[in-house]
Design a protein around this motif. Structure first.
Motif, PDB file in Angstrom:
ATOM      1  N   SER A   1       3.725  -1.658   3.945  1.00 26.39           N
ATOM      2  CA  SER A   1       3.607  -2.978   3.323  1.00 26.39           C
ATOM      3  C   SER A   1       3.979  -4.077   4.303  1.00 26.39           C
ATOM      4  O   SER A   1       4.577  -3.831   5.351  1.00 26.39           O
ATOM      5  CB  SER A   1       4.507  -3.055   2.087  1.00 26.39           C
TER       6      SER A   1
ATOM      7  N   ASP B   1       5.381   1.038  -2.759  1.00 24.88           N
ATOM      8  CA  ASP B   1       4.743   0.934  -1.451  1.00 24.88           C
ATOM      9  C   ASP B   1       5.510   1.732  -0.407  1.00 24.88           C
ATOM     10  O   ASP B   1       6.741   1.774  -0.426  1.00 24.88           O
ATOM     11  CB  ASP B   1       4.685  -0.535  -1.025  1.00 24.88           C
TER      12      ASP B   1
ATOM     13  N   ALA C   1      -1.695  -0.626  -3.635  1.00 24.85           N
ATOM     14  CA  ALA C   1      -2.980   0.066  -3.606  1.00 24.85           C
ATOM     15  C   ALA C   1      -2.858   1.369  -2.825  1.00 24.85           C
ATOM     16  O   ALA C   1      -2.237   1.399  -1.752  1.00 24.85           O
ATOM     17  CB  ALA C   1      -4.035  -0.822  -2.952  1.00 24.85           C
TER      18      ALA C   1
ATOM     19  N   LEU D   1      -3.842   4.081  -0.229  1.00 20.56           N
ATOM     20  CA  LEU D   1      -4.692   4.098   0.951  1.00 20.56           C
ATOM     21  C   LEU D   1      -5.763   5.171   0.775  1.00 20.56           C
ATOM     22  O   LEU D   1      -5.497   6.240   0.212  1.00 20.56           O
ATOM     23  CB  LEU D   1      -3.867   4.404   2.201  1.00 20.56           C
TER      24      LEU D   1
ATOM     25  N   PHE E   1       0.843  -1.199   0.000  1.00 22.06           N
ATOM     26  CA  PHE E   1       0.000   0.000   0.000  1.00 22.06           C
ATOM     27  C   PHE E   1       0.875   1.245   0.000  1.00 22.06           C
ATOM     28  O   PHE E   1       2.065   1.190   0.324  1.00 22.06           O
ATOM     29  CB  PHE E   1      -0.896   0.019   1.252  1.00 22.06           C
TER      30      PHE E   1
ATOM     31  N   TRP F   1      -8.104  -0.820   5.888  1.00 18.80           N
ATOM     32  CA  TRP F   1      -7.779  -0.506   4.500  1.00 18.80           C
ATOM     33  C   TRP F   1      -7.113  -1.670   3.766  1.00 18.80           C
ATOM     34  O   TRP F   1      -6.726  -1.540   2.609  1.00 18.80           O
ATOM     35  CB  TRP F   1      -6.858   0.709   4.428  1.00 18.80           C
ATOM     36  N   ALA F   2      -6.974  -2.809   4.450  1.00 17.64           N
ATOM     37  CA  ALA F   2      -6.302  -3.963   3.830  1.00 17.64           C
ATOM     38  C   ALA F   2      -7.324  -5.011   3.426  1.00 17.64           C
ATOM     39  O   ALA F   2      -8.023  -5.566   4.273  1.00 17.64           O
ATOM     40  CB  ALA F   2      -5.295  -4.566   4.808  1.00 17.64           C
TER      41      ALA F   2
END
Length: 381
Positions: free
Chosen positions: A227, A224, A330, A332, A216, A372-373
């Motif tokens: 991570s 990232d 991804a 956040l 992330f 958020w994961a």
């Protein structure tokens, strides 16, 4: 007699190498014969005592002109393999900064080329020069903490937004079609990954059987900055490491060895070890470390074993490869971070505790219910 060397990449982290070379030059071990930089260093940028080394943007030409026996390479990650092979083709030995390459194929091209040339190569994982590493391995082998059940790692650091503007490749996964993979676990906190694997005894590429990644970023970057990875090794144990560059309260990174009757915590930048085990009070130890450039010189002069030859970083490079081939990190959501204005950096609330929980539980962010994961979004074999 001292050994002549050339430093490729003398700014940024390369400044540390200049200071270290000066230390070893004062001991009569090495002499700085040349500096390879696209823009020559000014006299003010060269520490007093190093003289006036020859400078050139062409490493091969500089090695030819100086006759140096060692090249220290501290250049952008995508350049490591070609520069290492340039030196190796001239019979020049190497200290190559970590990460040694941006991908496993590039790592193999470098390692195989260096081996074919018959030159020595040391990879710059300074934490693996710590005397704490063999001491912890001895504790494990003696059964001091019982059966090892896994190894965790945690790194909660902070980087300002300007950190990602320091160079064109900073925070990139690729640049102009070339792999970079400048992420939290592959560059600034790469030592946590390499050291955790080393304490598990999984150092070669074939020691890695599976890698799960959760990647992330809070910053506006490709790579990232927050991570975690879980590596399954040939020993059947998990090695799980979490990292962030968006900490609330930046602290010392560490590796945690879990045992059936205790645990060992190793703060690898401080060479500090805490042993906790059933039936005993906590025991804390501090260790020295062997400088990797000095170890390389000893290898060339006295046949001392290299501490970090390329193949001992193969497992680390398998993790880099899993991160490289995973889907892009991804972003956040905006409600998952805030800007700390006075430090001009982004902070992920709660991330410090979450990183510690990963090391403690050997679980991934998603398994610890980070909002958020997404659960097990990325898994790479």
């Amino acid at each position: 007699m001292s050994i002549d060397l050339v430093l490729a990449g003398a700014r940024g982290h390369g400044r540390w190498h200049l200071d270290n070379i000066l230390r070893l030059q004062d001991k009569g071990i090495v002499r700085l014969a040349g500096i390879c930089e696209l823009t020559p260093l000014t006299p003010d940028e060269i520490p007093a005592g190093l003289g006036t080394p020859e400078q050139s943007p062409d490493l091969g030409a500089l090695l030819d002109a100086t006759g140096a026996r060692i090249a220290v390479i501290c250049t952008p990650i995508p350049t490591h393999t070609d520069l290492a092979l340039t030196a190796a083709s001239r019979g020049v030995h190497l200290l190559l900064e970590k990460p040694p390459a941006p991908s496993y194929p590039e790592f193999r091209r470098m390692a195989d080329g260096v081996a074919a040339a018959g030159v020595a190569c040391q990879i710059g994982f300074q934490s693996l020069g710590s005397h704490a590493v063999p001491a912890i391995r001895d504790l494990i082998a003696d059964g001091t903490i019982g059966e090892v059940t896994g190894v965790g790692g945690a790194g909660a650091w902070a980087r300002a937004e300007s950190y990602y503007r320091r160079a064109p490749w900073a925070g990139k996964r690729r640049l102009n079609g070339v792999d970079v993979i400048d992420g939290a676990l592959t560059n600034p906190l790469a030592h946590a990954v390499a050291t955790a694997l080393a304490l598990d005894g999984a150092v070669r590429a074939e020691d890695v059987t599976r890698v799960e990644t959760e990647l992330f970023h809070a910053n506006t970057i490709e790579s990232d900055d927050t991570s975690c990875v879980r590596v399954t090794t040939s020993h059947g144990r998990p090695v799980t490491i979490a990292a962030t560059l968006c900490a609330e309260r930046p602290g010392e990174p560490y590796v945690l060895v879990h045992g059936s009757r205790g645990r060992i915590t190793y703060w690898y930048k401080q060479d500090r070890v805490l042993l906790q085990r059933a039936g005993h009070g906590p025991e804390e130890y501090e260790y020295g470390r062997t400088d990797l450039l000095e170890n390389l010189v000893d290898h060339l002069t006295d046949h001392t074993s290299l501490l970090v030859p390329p193949d001992s970083t193969g497992a680390f490079m398998k993790v880099v490869e899993a991160i490289r081939t995973a889907p892009d990190p991804a972003p956040l959501p905006e409600n998952a971070w805030y800007l700390l204005n006075d430090e001009e950096r982004r902070v992920v609330p709660g991330i410090d505790d979450l990183v510690e929980k990963v090391a403690d539980s050997l679980a991934l962010y998603s398994e610890l219910d980070a909002p958020w994961a997404l659960p097990k979004e990325v898994s790479t074999r």
